[in-house]
Design a protein around this motif. Structure first.
Motif, PDB file in Angstrom:
ATOM      1  N   PRO A 123      40.072  49.087  32.184  1.00  0.00           N
ATOM      2  CA  PRO A 123      40.289  47.736  32.702  1.00  0.00           C
ATOM      3  C   PRO A 123      41.587  47.084  32.219  1.00  0.00           C
ATOM      4  CG  PRO A 123      38.692  47.682  30.921  1.00  0.00           C
ATOM      5  CD  PRO A 123      39.001  49.129  31.170  1.00  0.00           C
ATOM      6  N   LYS A 124      42.152  46.309  33.109  1.00  0.00           N
ATOM      7  CA  LYS A 124      43.297  45.460  32.798  1.00  0.00           C
ATOM      8  C   LYS A 124      43.054  44.089  33.412  1.00  0.00           C
ATOM      9  CE  LYS A 124      46.477  48.187  30.807  1.00  0.00           C
ATOM     10  NZ  LYS A 124      47.196  47.868  29.550  1.00  0.00           N
ATOM     11  N   VAL A 125      43.556  43.053  32.756  1.00  0.00           N
ATOM     12  CA  VAL A 125      43.457  41.704  33.304  1.00  0.00           C
ATOM     13  C   VAL A 125      44.775  41.385  33.993  1.00  0.00           C
ATOM     14  CG1 VAL A 125      43.104  39.260  32.816  1.00  0.00           C
ATOM     15  CG2 VAL A 125      41.847  40.990  31.507  1.00  0.00           C
ATOM     16  N   LEU A 126      44.712  41.258  35.298  1.00  0.00           N
ATOM     17  CA  LEU A 126      45.920  40.978  36.074  1.00  0.00           C
ATOM     18  C   LEU A 126      46.168  39.479  36.168  1.00  0.00           C
ATOM     19  CD1 LEU A 126      48.159  42.216  37.874  1.00  0.00           C
ATOM     20  CD2 LEU A 126      46.611  41.944  39.810  1.00  0.00           C
ATOM     21  N   TRP A 127      45.071  38.729  36.188  1.00  0.00           N
ATOM     22  CA  TRP A 127      45.185  37.293  36.422  1.00  0.00           C
ATOM     23  C   TRP A 127      43.994  36.576  35.812  1.00  0.00           C
ATOM     24  CZ3 TRP A 127      48.245  33.556  38.774  1.00  0.00           C
ATOM     25  CH2 TRP A 127      47.622  32.372  39.189  1.00  0.00           C
ATOM     26  N   LEU A 128      44.245  35.467  35.137  1.00  0.00           N
ATOM     27  CA  LEU A 128      43.170  34.629  34.596  1.00  0.00           C
ATOM     28  C   LEU A 128      43.593  33.179  34.697  1.00  0.00           C
ATOM     29  CD1 LEU A 128      40.526  34.089  33.008  1.00  0.00           C
ATOM     30  CD2 LEU A 128      41.837  34.432  30.902  1.00  0.00           C
ATOM     31  N   SER A 129      42.758  32.379  35.335  1.00  0.00           N
ATOM     32  CA  SER A 129      43.044  30.947  35.443  1.00  0.00           C
ATOM     33  C   SER A 129      41.800  30.175  35.024  1.00  0.00           C
ATOM     34  CB  SER A 129      43.443  30.576  36.873  1.00  0.00           C
ATOM     35  OG  SER A 129      42.355  30.789  37.757  1.00  0.00           O
ATOM     36  N   ASP A 188      39.323  33.190  40.158  1.00  0.00           N
ATOM     37  CA  ASP A 188      39.442  32.822  38.741  1.00  0.00           C
ATOM     38  C   ASP A 188      39.998  33.980  37.916  1.00  0.00           C
ATOM     39  OD1 ASP A 188      38.235  30.220  39.034  1.00  0.00           O
ATOM     40  OD2 ASP A 188      36.336  31.258  39.321  1.00  0.00           O
ATOM     41  N   ILE A 189      39.576  35.187  38.244  1.00  0.00           N
ATOM     42  CA  ILE A 189      40.006  36.371  37.487  1.00  0.00           C
ATOM     43  C   ILE A 189      40.304  37.507  38.471  1.00  0.00           C
ATOM     44  CG2 ILE A 189      39.356  38.074  35.737  1.00  0.00           C
ATOM     45  CD1 ILE A 189      37.266  36.068  34.712  1.00  0.00           C
TER      46      ILE A 189
END
Length: 354
Positions: free
Chosen positions: A212-218, A247-248
């Motif tokens: 897993p990688k987090v591409l976007w988090l708001s 959101d993610i």
């Protein structure tokens, strides 16, 4: 009784609505009134709950209670003046409050050797459970007694769910720290949405994604907390904050043995509303396909705190087919809202799940 039930059965308890409502408190009161406590060989039946009256409930001396029990179980039972519930309410008392709510959690015991079709009284309070309502028990002592009872009589799964509900339901801290798969730390404003986001990244991602990688988090107000521009550019995804983004956005980079299959997981965090419905799914699919992604490499997830929470109950009818639902209090499980072009038999689905 009504005050203590929400403490004994906190948020996250299965069928909690049956366990903390007024009918549950009155059912337990009648069991106390009749002396129906494990080991006493005294039992009640649902009609005693529905036929109880305010006037009778105030007569708490031993003789009045014994006379009432005898009269209620006799063939010459007097019709109560102003009963608590209508006669046809026996089913909710029996099926919802007692059988669905209290018995599975071992708060109520059942008299053995009595046919289920019998009209004889068959229910009593489990002794340990009854002791939680002692007027001499309060404060830290009450909290400790409730915790000990929960550990002893609730299932391991139920205890785990309650603990996670407490952990992910707390908003006491000044900020919510999230540890990313690569070890990086990000902070979000305190609140239920942030706690669910934390669970998605720390619990969901490592369980259900290979790499897993987090591409976007708001977070609320479309504030961008994290954005991996290098990964987005490599994937060809245009991350434009002015557009309606989730959101993610998680990315599963797979592994070498799987041929580096990439999966983009659009995730909505629902603390109140805003699940991935059909329209939301179409918008996000368009965003990805415009970047050259095959729809088969997309997944859509709506994350909730718990199955018993109001946001999930409110959203379940909206959830898009071809998406997933996940709960931070039950991190090992996921709901798969499958969609199929042709008829599929349960046998094939069952075999697929083994």
């Amino acid at each position: 009784i009504a005050e203590r039930l929400p403490q004994i059965f906190p948020e996250g308890t299965e069928h909690r609505n049956y366990l903390i409502r007024e009918m549950a408190a009155k059912t337990i009161y009648v069991m106390f009134y009749a002396g129906a406590i494990e080991g006493s060989d005294c039992w009640v039946r649902p009609s005693q709950v529905t036929d109880m009256t305010d006037e009778q409930a105030l007569l708490t001396d031993t003789e009045s209670r014994k006379a009432w029990v005898k009269m209620m179980l006799s063939n010459k039972k007097k019709k109560p003046g102003n009963p608590w519930y209508a006669a046809n309410s026996r089913e909710p008392v029996r099926d919802e409050t007692i059988r669905t709510g209290l018995i599975p959690l071992q708060a109520v015991v059942v008299r053995q050797g009595i046919p289920t079709t019998s009209s004889k009284p068959t229910y009593a309070l489990q002794k340990g459970f009854s002791e939680l309502f002692s007027i001499n028990l309060y404060g830290d002592d009450l909290d400790a007694a409730i915790e000990n009872w929960q550990k002893r009589y609730l299932s391991k799964a139920a205890i785990t769910r309650l603990k996670l509900m407490k952990d992910y339901g707390s908003e006491d801290s000044e900020s919510v720290q999230i540890k990313f798969p690569d070890g990086a730390i990000r902070k979000l404003e305190p609140g239920p949405s942030s706690l669910i986001s934390k669970a998605v990244i720390e619990e969901f991602a490592p369980r259900f994604l290979k790499k897993p990688k987090v591409l976007w988090l708001s977070e609320s107000g479309n504030k961008v907390v994290a954005q991996d521009e290098a990964l987005a550019k490599a994937l060809g995804l245009q991350i434009d904050p002015s557009r309606t983004l989730p959101d993610i956005i998680l990315v599963d980079l797979g592994d070498d043995s799987s041929g580096l299959e990439i999966l983009v997981v659009f995730t909505e965090v629902v603390a109140s509303d805003g699940p991935i419905n059909r329209q939301r799914k179409e918008i996000l699919t368009t965003l990805a396909t415009e970047a050259g992604f095959d729809p088969e490499h997309l997944a859509f997830l709506t994350a909730f705190l718990d199955r018993s929470s109001q946001p999930f109950k409110k959203s379940i009818s909206e959830l898009a087919w071809g998406s997933y639902a996940w709960f931070s209090t039950e991190p090992d499980y996921i709901i798969d809202l499958r969609e199929h072009d042709e008829s599929v038999k349960l046998t094939s689905l069952s075999n697929r799940n083994k």
